[in-house]
Design a protein around this motif. Structure first.
Motif, mmCIF file in Angstrom:
data_model
loop_
_atom_site.group_PDB
_atom_site.id
_atom_site.type_symbol
_atom_site.label_atom_id
_atom_site.label_comp_id
_atom_site.label_asym_id
_atom_site.label_seq_id
_atom_site.Cartn_x
_atom_site.Cartn_y
_atom_site.Cartn_z
ATOM 1 N N HIS A 534 -38.469 42.332 -93.154
ATOM 2 C CA HIS A 534 -38.385 43.718 -93.240
ATOM 3 C C HIS A 534 -37.727 44.602 -92.096
ATOM 4 N N ASP A 535 -37.983 44.160 -90.938
ATOM 5 C CA ASP A 535 -37.451 44.928 -90.006
ATOM 6 C C ASP A 535 -36.251 44.072 -89.065
ATOM 7 N N PHE A 536 -35.760 43.105 -89.769
ATOM 8 C CA PHE A 536 -34.786 42.309 -89.017
ATOM 9 C C PHE A 536 -33.839 42.944 -88.496
ATOM 10 N N GLU A 537 -33.551 42.392 -87.081
ATOM 11 C CA GLU A 537 -32.379 43.205 -86.276
ATOM 12 C C GLU A 537 -32.673 44.782 -86.119
ATOM 13 N N HIS A 538 -33.887 45.046 -86.041
ATOM 14 C CA HIS A 538 -34.233 46.566 -85.922
ATOM 15 C C HIS A 538 -33.713 46.845 -84.300
ATOM 16 N N ASP A 539 -33.258 48.002 -84.141
ATOM 17 C CA ASP A 539 -32.737 48.216 -82.628
ATOM 18 C C ASP A 539 -33.428 49.234 -82.179
ATOM 19 N N GLY A 540 -34.681 49.554 -82.331
ATOM 20 C CA GLY A 540 -35.592 50.691 -81.912
ATOM 21 C C GLY A 540 -35.007 52.012 -82.127
ATOM 22 N N LEU A 541 -34.253 52.204 -83.088
ATOM 23 C CA LEU A 541 -33.534 53.465 -83.415
ATOM 24 C C LEU A 541 -33.936 53.935 -84.652
ATOM 25 N N ASN A 542 -34.605 54.928 -85.146
ATOM 26 C CA ASN A 542 -34.920 55.310 -86.525
ATOM 27 C C ASN A 542 -33.889 55.783 -87.444
ATOM 28 N N ASN A 543 -33.960 56.028 -88.489
ATOM 29 C CA ASN A 543 -32.820 56.261 -89.643
ATOM 30 C C ASN A 543 -32.450 57.621 -89.243
ATOM 31 N N ASP A 544 -33.145 58.526 -88.605
ATOM 32 C CA ASP A 544 -32.775 59.890 -88.586
ATOM 33 C C ASP A 544 -31.701 59.685 -87.241
ATOM 34 N N PHE A 545 -31.962 59.041 -86.175
ATOM 35 C CA PHE A 545 -31.002 58.945 -84.990
ATOM 36 C C PHE A 545 -29.725 58.202 -85.542
ATOM 37 N N GLN A 546 -30.037 57.078 -86.597
ATOM 38 C CA GLN A 546 -28.558 56.380 -86.774
ATOM 39 C C GLN A 546 -27.905 57.474 -87.796
ATOM 40 N N GLU A 547 -28.346 58.288 -88.513
ATOM 41 C CA GLU A 547 -27.488 59.114 -89.192
ATOM 42 C C GLU A 547 -26.873 60.311 -88.414
ATOM 43 N N LYS A 548 -27.715 60.766 -87.345
ATOM 44 C CA LYS A 548 -27.267 61.927 -86.527
ATOM 45 C C LYS A 548 -25.971 61.412 -85.539
ATOM 46 N N SER A 549 -26.534 60.302 -85.150
ATOM 47 C CA SER A 549 -25.272 59.566 -84.236
ATOM 48 C C SER A 549 -24.083 58.874 -84.817
ATOM 49 N N LEU A 550 -24.025 58.857 -86.274
ATOM 50 C CA LEU A 550 -22.964 58.207 -86.900
ATOM 51 C C LEU A 550 -22.671 56.947 -86.373
ATOM 52 N N SER A 551 -23.968 56.176 -86.359
ATOM 53 C CA SER A 551 -23.904 54.784 -85.873
ATOM 54 C C SER A 551 -23.084 54.069 -86.928
ATOM 55 N N LYS A 552 -22.598 52.596 -86.685
ATOM 56 C CA LYS A 552 -22.030 51.782 -87.423
ATOM 57 C C LYS A 552 -22.696 51.486 -88.613
ATOM 58 N N ARG A 553 -24.026 51.301 -88.425
ATOM 59 C CA ARG A 553 -25.021 51.057 -89.537
ATOM 60 C C ARG A 553 -24.968 52.272 -90.527
ATOM 61 N N ALA A 554 -25.052 53.511 -90.009
ATOM 62 C CA ALA A 554 -25.189 54.695 -90.771
ATOM 63 C C ALA A 554 -23.882 54.580 -91.678
ATOM 64 N N ILE A 555 -22.571 54.473 -91.019
ATOM 65 C CA ILE A 555 -21.276 54.497 -91.546
ATOM 66 C C ILE A 555 -21.304 53.274 -92.938
ATOM 67 N N MET A 556 -21.740 52.218 -92.299
ATOM 68 C CA MET A 556 -21.631 51.027 -93.546
ATOM 69 C C MET A 556 -22.674 51.534 -94.718
ATOM 70 N N HIS A 557 -23.876 52.079 -94.463
ATOM 71 C CA HIS A 557 -24.637 52.218 -95.582
ATOM 72 C C HIS A 557 -24.584 53.693 -95.890
ATOM 73 N N ASN A 558 -23.820 54.333 -95.569
ATOM 74 C CA ASN A 558 -23.568 55.681 -96.219
ATOM 75 C C ASN A 558 -24.972 56.734 -96.072
ATOM 76 N N ASP A 559 -25.517 56.450 -94.938
ATOM 77 C CA ASP A 559 -26.684 57.105 -94.590
ATOM 78 C C ASP A 559 -28.022 56.950 -95.573
ATOM 79 N N ARG A 560 -27.763 56.146 -96.250
ATOM 80 C CA ARG A 560 -29.215 55.936 -97.409
ATOM 81 C C ARG A 560 -29.754 54.559 -96.964
#
Length: 745
Positions: A534-560
């Motif tokens: 359920h937390d596999f490959e968690h990078d220590g950064l929450n969804n809010d950070f991912q979205e605001k930083s436009l991380s690769k994960r956020a881009i891949m999963h459309n902020d959802r």
């Protein structure tokens, strides 16, 4: 309170996490025992301590300083199982002692008194002693004394000791024959039973003994020659036509090899080929039909004229660092230790999982040799990029490297008492389990519980692939992350198991399962696997950070549900690899249902969906219990709520372990805040280390708004679990008391 540091002696007093004497896997920890601090992870009041053979994670309140003196660094290395470093001080480590420390009774005269390594180019000085040429040459550049006696030398002339060199070579040739004979004897019983290497301690021991002896006898050769000899041994052991080693050159973004069959330097781009894939991801790989694998780079064959049929490739990771290179074997031969006809395809030979285990042991020795010589570059986590190519399998997602991990089984017998405790008690400490399993709490506990629930036999799961999958899932949890790590995942697996032991909840899980033939076992399998990943490959950064930083994960999963989507995609990507797909024999319709349930469960852990799920559960249960699901929707809702509750399981532990996890989460969020500050991003009260509240000062509102409403609804539906609500409420009261003491501040 006196500060402690690594190497300090401490006395166990049992006033923190543990009260009074304790017993772990047959080893006792008694009040008054003297031990040594071997690690200070950085969390609030946390220490890793060694008491003889026992390594345990303690609170600062559990110990007091035993003495103000620090342990000798060399002794600390020895206590951690690390061989002593070469010493410049003459005569301090007798060669015979060094040989015994390495588990070998080789003649003392074979060891250089300076380096304490077996000599490959011995010379004699006027003092009558023999030394390795390069070490004594360096010694005599600054000193005119004997390294052994300390007396002034009459002359510094050196004479090559050919007789000793020949004796060493002949001796080790005989030793190698004995070691190989022992290996042949041990492997004989397994040749007709594929799949035994990963579970045989005697087999691994025999391989290790041979390779350690090989390194010992050649340690003072240059690194290229030493690696060549190790890889030649690998070809014989595993059975392959060609062996090679590629090291990472980050300056040129290439892999470079001087250990290969061409006798030339080879360079390939780090982003191409199977070797490049392994270097970037850190994942061991079996590629049994090279020309059908999209990762395979055909250009090398076109250049060399060599025909590649299959490849076995393993990352090189010394001492837990990042990947520094890869070792690979090409074209399986019939002469290996496990040369059993493979049914991978209709013709030819193929590398097996046993070949992979065996080669990984060889590569461990190669990694140790490289680490000793130094001079390497390693691939840090942020060097790896998202790999999605047009037309590729949509499940092949890899955004971070996986740690190098062999699939050797933890000796379950040695931790059996702790695992039995985990299967029976809500109060179980996965941090201690991590200590006694060498950092493998998740894979050890999950495998144990899957076996205990009889899921491996029931669903015909492939044991070796299951073990490899769990080890690699665990490797994907970054050890540097304070909260969302393998210990947390193991805790969630443990709590989910305990939930499923409760009769009314288990009946609810079984009653409305969509797979009628599987009943509760299907729900248990889905729930435990979802908890593990359920937390596999968690990078220590929450969804809010991912979205605001436009991380690769956020881009891949459309902020959802950014993190949750990544955990799932990466986990299923790993599962669908041929060497990890332990569900391969499962009928496709059942597998697709299992996948669907796991996806729903992991997505439910996104706090953004917390209130809608809670409201739906309250509407479905109508505030009465025991709740009996009337539909698949209700059944799935029960499992979602269970995973959400156990994801916050520390809130239902006793006070001391609960607080420990709170401080871990606080530090993780503060580290995120540090990164937000560096990027000039806004920080919240939970991430602002300098001016915010932090997690530890926000527990009252968190319990009132999230923990208790969720537990009240769940424990109303399943009254037998009311004890969890009481534990959480007791912790809330403790936090109220803490806040009252803070009030004057």
């Amino acid at each position: 309170m006196e500060e402690l540091a690594v190497g300090d002696k401490v006395k166990f007093v049992g006033g923190g996490r543990f009260h009074g004497s304790q017993k772990f896997r047959g080893l006792q920890l008694l009040v008054g025992d003297i031990g040594t601090v071997h690690v200070i992870p950085g969390a609030h009041d946390e220490l890793g301590c060694s008491f003889g053979e026992l390594r345990v994670s303690l609170n600062r309140a559990d110990v007091e300083p035993a003495t103000s003196s620090r342990e000798n660094p060399q002794d600390l290395l020895a206590s951690l199982g690390t061989s002593r470093a070469p010493s410049e001080n003459h005569g301090q480590v007798e060669p015979r002692m060094q040989a015994r420390a390495l588990g070998k009774a080789h003649p003392p005269s074979f060891y250089c008194p300076i380096s304490h390594h077996v000599m490959s180019d011995p010379v004699v000085l006027v003092d009558g002693h023999s030394y390795e040429y390069r070490y004594i040459k360096k010694w005599l550049q600054t000193k005119l004394t004997s390294p052994v006696t300390g007396e002034t030398l009459a002359t510094i002339d050196m004479v090559r000791n050919h007789a000793l060199r020949n004796a060493i070579q002949e001796y080790f040739e005989q030793v190698f024959k004995v070691k190989r004979k022992a290996l042949t004897f041990v492997t004989a019983a397994f040749l007709r039973e594929p799949g035994k290497f990963g579970t045989s301690a005697s087999l691994r021991c025999a391989v290790d003994a041979l390779l350690e002896c090989l390194v010992l006898a050649n340690v003072d050769l240059n690194l290229e020659m030493l690696l060549t000899r190790i890889m030649q041994e690998a070809k014989v052991l595993v059975g392959a036509e060609v062996a090679s080693v590629f090291m990472i050159d980050l300056d040129k973004n290439e892999l470079v090899s001087t250990v290969n069959s061409t006798d030339k330097e080879l360079r390939i781009p780090i982003d191409t080929g199977v070797a490049g894939y392994v270097a970037r991801t850190g994942c061991s790989t079996i590629c049994n039909v090279a020309y059908e694998d999209e990762r395979f780079n055909r250009d090398v064959d076109h250049t060399t004229g060599f025909k590649t049929d299959n490849i076995l490739c393993v990352p090189i990771r010394p001492l837990g660092d990042g990947t520094i290179g890869v070792a690979q074997l090409i074209n399986k031969a019939t002469s290996g230790r496990f040369a059993v006809k493979s049914d991978h395809s209709g013709e030819g030979n193929a590398f097996s999982c046993d070949d992979l285990r065996l080669f990984e042991v060889v590569v461990e020795q190669a990694a140790a040799a490289i680490a000793k010589h130094g001079n390497y570059q390693w691939m840090p986590p942020d060097q790896t990029s998202l790999e999605i190519s047009s037309g590729s399998d949509p499940f092949r997602v890899s955004t971070t490297r996986l740690a190098f991990a062999t699939v050797d089984a933890i000796d379950i017998q040695s931790v059996q008492p702790l695992l039995e405790m985990a299967s029976e008690s809500w109060e179980f400490d996965t941090l201690t389990l991590s200590e006694v399993t060498g950092g493998k709490p998740l894979s050890t506990l999950t495998l144990y519980l899957l076996e205990k629930h009889d899921l491996i036999a029931h669903f015909n799961l492939e044991p070796l692939k299951l073990r490899l999958f769990l080890v690699r899932i665990e490797a994907g949890y970054d050890k540097s992350i304070r909260y969302h790590n393998a210990q947390h995942a193991a805790s969630v697996v443990h709590f989910m198991h305990m939930m499923l032991r409760e009769k009314s909840f288990a009946e609810a899980a079984a009653r409305s399962s969509s797979v009628e033939t599987s009943g509760v076992k299907f729900a248990v399998l889905a729930s435990l696997l979802a908890a593990a990943v359920h937390d596999f490959e968690h990078d220590g950064l929450n969804n809010d950070f991912q979205e605001k930083s436009l991380s690769k994960r956020a881009i891949m999963h459309n902020d959802r549900s950014i993190n949750e989507q990544h955990h799932l995609a990466a986990a299923f990507s790993l599962l669908l690899r041929p060497d990890c797909n332990f569900l391969e024999a499962m009928p496709r319709d059942i597998f697709m249902q299992l996948r669907s349930v796991i996806i729903d469960l992991v997505l439910s852990t996104d706090m953004a969906s917390h209130q809608p799920i809670l409201d739906s559960f309250i509407d479905a249960t109508k505030g009465v219990g025991p709740f009996v699901p009337a539909s698949k929707t209700d059944w799935l809702l029960v499992l979602k709520m269970a995973l959400k509750c156990v994801d916050l399981g520390h809130a239902m532990l006793e006070w001391n372990p609960h607080v420990r996890w709170v401080y871990r989460l606080e530090e993780e969020l503060f580290r995120q805040g540090d990164e937000e500050k560096r990027r000039d991003m806004p920080r919240s009260s939970l991430t602002d280390r300098e001016g915010g509240q932090g997690v530890s000062r926000s527990q009252l509102s968190f319990f009132d708004a999230v923990v208790l409403p969720m537990l009240r609804a769940f424990c109303t539906a399943f009254p037998a679990l009311q004890g969890l609500l009481k534990k959480a409420d007791a912790n809330l009261q403790r936090w109220r008391a803490v806040e009252m003491r803070r009030a004057p501040e």
